[in-house]
Motif scaffolding. Structure first.
Motif, short mmCIF file in Angstrom:
data_model
loop_
_atom_site.label_atom_id
_atom_site.label_comp_id
_atom_site.label_asym_id
_atom_site.label_seq_id
_atom_site.Cartn_x
_atom_site.Cartn_y
_atom_site.Cartn_z
N ALA A 68 0.85 -1.20 0.00
CA ALA A 68 0.00 0.00 0.00
C ALA A 68 0.88 1.25 0.00
N ILE A 69 1.99 1.22 0.74
CA ILE A 69 2.91 2.36 0.73
C ILE A 69 3.52 2.54 -0.66
N VAL A 70 3.95 1.44 -1.26
CA VAL A 70 4.54 1.50 -2.61
C VAL A 70 3.51 2.09 -3.59
N ALA A 71 2.25 1.72 -3.42
CA ALA A 71 1.19 2.18 -4.33
C ALA A 71 0.73 3.60 -4.03
N GLY A 72 1.28 4.19 -2.97
CA GLY A 72 0.87 5.55 -2.59
C GLY A 72 -0.47 5.58 -1.89
N GLN A 73 -0.92 4.42 -1.40
CA GLN A 73 -2.24 4.34 -0.74
C GLN A 73 -2.13 4.37 0.77
N PRO A 100 0.47 6.33 4.00
CA PRO A 100 1.50 7.34 4.17
C PRO A 100 2.87 6.75 4.51
N ALA A 101 3.91 7.44 4.09
CA ALA A 101 5.27 7.04 4.45
C ALA A 101 6.18 8.25 4.34
N SER A 102 7.20 8.29 5.19
CA SER A 102 8.22 9.33 5.12
C SER A 102 9.39 8.75 4.33
N VAL A 103 9.41 9.07 3.05
CA VAL A 103 10.32 8.40 2.12
C VAL A 103 11.73 8.98 2.19
N VAL A 104 12.69 8.07 2.20
CA VAL A 104 14.11 8.44 2.21
C VAL A 104 14.72 8.23 0.83
N LEU A 105 14.33 7.16 0.16
CA LEU A 105 14.89 6.84 -1.16
C LEU A 105 13.81 6.15 -1.99
N ASP A 106 13.65 6.63 -3.21
CA ASP A 106 12.64 6.05 -4.11
C ASP A 106 13.33 5.72 -5.42
N GLU A 107 13.56 4.42 -5.65
CA GLU A 107 14.20 3.96 -6.86
C GLU A 107 13.23 3.06 -7.61
N PRO A 108 13.51 2.72 -8.86
CA PRO A 108 12.55 1.93 -9.64
C PRO A 108 12.10 0.63 -8.94
N ASP A 109 13.01 -0.05 -8.26
CA ASP A 109 12.67 -1.34 -7.66
C ASP A 109 12.72 -1.36 -6.13
N VAL A 110 13.11 -0.24 -5.54
CA VAL A 110 13.37 -0.21 -4.09
C VAL A 110 12.82 1.07 -3.49
N LEU A 111 12.26 0.94 -2.27
CA LEU A 111 11.79 2.12 -1.54
C LEU A 111 12.35 2.05 -0.11
N ALA A 112 12.77 3.20 0.40
CA ALA A 112 13.21 3.27 1.80
C ALA A 112 12.40 4.35 2.50
N PHE A 113 11.93 4.03 3.70
CA PHE A 113 11.09 4.99 4.44
C PHE A 113 11.26 4.77 5.94
N MET A 114 10.85 5.79 6.71
CA MET A 114 11.05 5.73 8.15
C MET A 114 10.13 4.70 8.80
N ASP A 115 10.68 3.96 9.77
CA ASP A 115 9.88 3.03 10.57
C ASP A 115 9.00 3.86 11.53
N ILE A 116 7.71 3.48 11.64
CA ILE A 116 6.81 4.27 12.49
C ILE A 116 7.01 3.98 13.99
N ARG A 117 7.75 2.90 14.31
CA ARG A 117 8.05 2.62 15.73
C ARG A 117 9.55 2.39 15.86
N PRO A 118 10.32 3.47 15.72
CA PRO A 118 11.79 3.32 15.62
C PRO A 118 12.43 2.75 16.89
N PHE A 119 13.40 1.85 16.67
CA PHE A 119 14.23 1.34 17.77
C PHE A 119 15.11 2.46 18.30
N THR A 120 15.64 3.27 17.37
CA THR A 120 16.48 4.43 17.70
C THR A 120 16.09 5.53 16.71
N PRO A 121 16.43 6.79 16.98
CA PRO A 121 16.12 7.85 16.03
C PRO A 121 16.78 7.57 14.67
N GLY A 122 16.01 7.68 13.60
CA GLY A 122 16.54 7.44 12.26
C GLY A 122 16.32 6.03 11.74
#
Ligand code: AMP
Ligand code: ZN
Length: 142
Positions: free
Chosen positions: A8-13, A15-37
């Motif tokens: 659903a995040i990949v489809a834009g359906q 929400p996500a705080s995106v860090v990197l958006d590549e053709p085959d890969v997405l990186a985004f913030m974890d909503i329950r972080p172990f540590t900041p970042g």
């Protein structure tokens, strides 16, 4: 795969705080972080676990994780180290069944760690286990 939150995040359906958006890969913030970042790197193509993951997607996920981790370490962010972590299977703590690589920024005394019953097996035990796993790998390849 509408019931998969990461699809659903990949489809834009979702929400996500995106860090990197590549053709085959997405990186985004974890909503329950172990540590900041703390963030997650995922293949855009759904794969529930490592057995289902296209190895090329796996390589791209790792490469993106390596790039982000290296950039975080070189930045002015208060990050002195990074752990990569991947849970494959319920017993390993997997809760979201769309493969994801955790990137956990580290600083001294941040409270993150691995809890284990550390052992010191004899070499014969290590050799026996290595043999069993080697056989499993070779059987799987055949
Ligand atoms: P795991 O235990 O390896 O399956 O980790 C799943 C991770 O996904 C947890 O750290 C959750 O906090 C995180 N998570 C679950 N839903 C979302 C979401 N919608 N956006 C970002 N992170 C999420
Ligand atoms: Zn998915």
């Amino acid at each position: 795969m509408t019931d998969c939150i990461f699809c659903a995040i990949v489809a834009g359906q979702a929400p996500a705080s995106v860090v990197l958006d590549e053709p085959d890969v997405l990186a985004f913030m974890d909503i329950r972080p172990f540590t900041p970042g703390h963030l997650l790197v995922i293949p855009k193509r759904h794969a529930s676990g490592l057995a289902q993951l296209d190895p090329e997607d796996g390589a791209k996920v790792f490469a993106a994780g390596q790039r982000i981790a290296t950039a975080m370490r070189a930045s002015d962010l208060p990050i002195d180290g990074v752990n990569m972590f991947l849970a494959d299977g319920v017993a390993a703590g997997q809760e979201v069944f769309h493969v994801h690589l955790h990137l956990v920024p580290r600083t001294a005394g941040d409270g993150f760690g691995i809890r284990a019953r550390w052992q010191t097996p004899r070499r014969a035990v290590l050799d026996g286990t290595a043999e069993a796993i080697r056989t499993a790998v070779e059987t799987r390849r055949a």
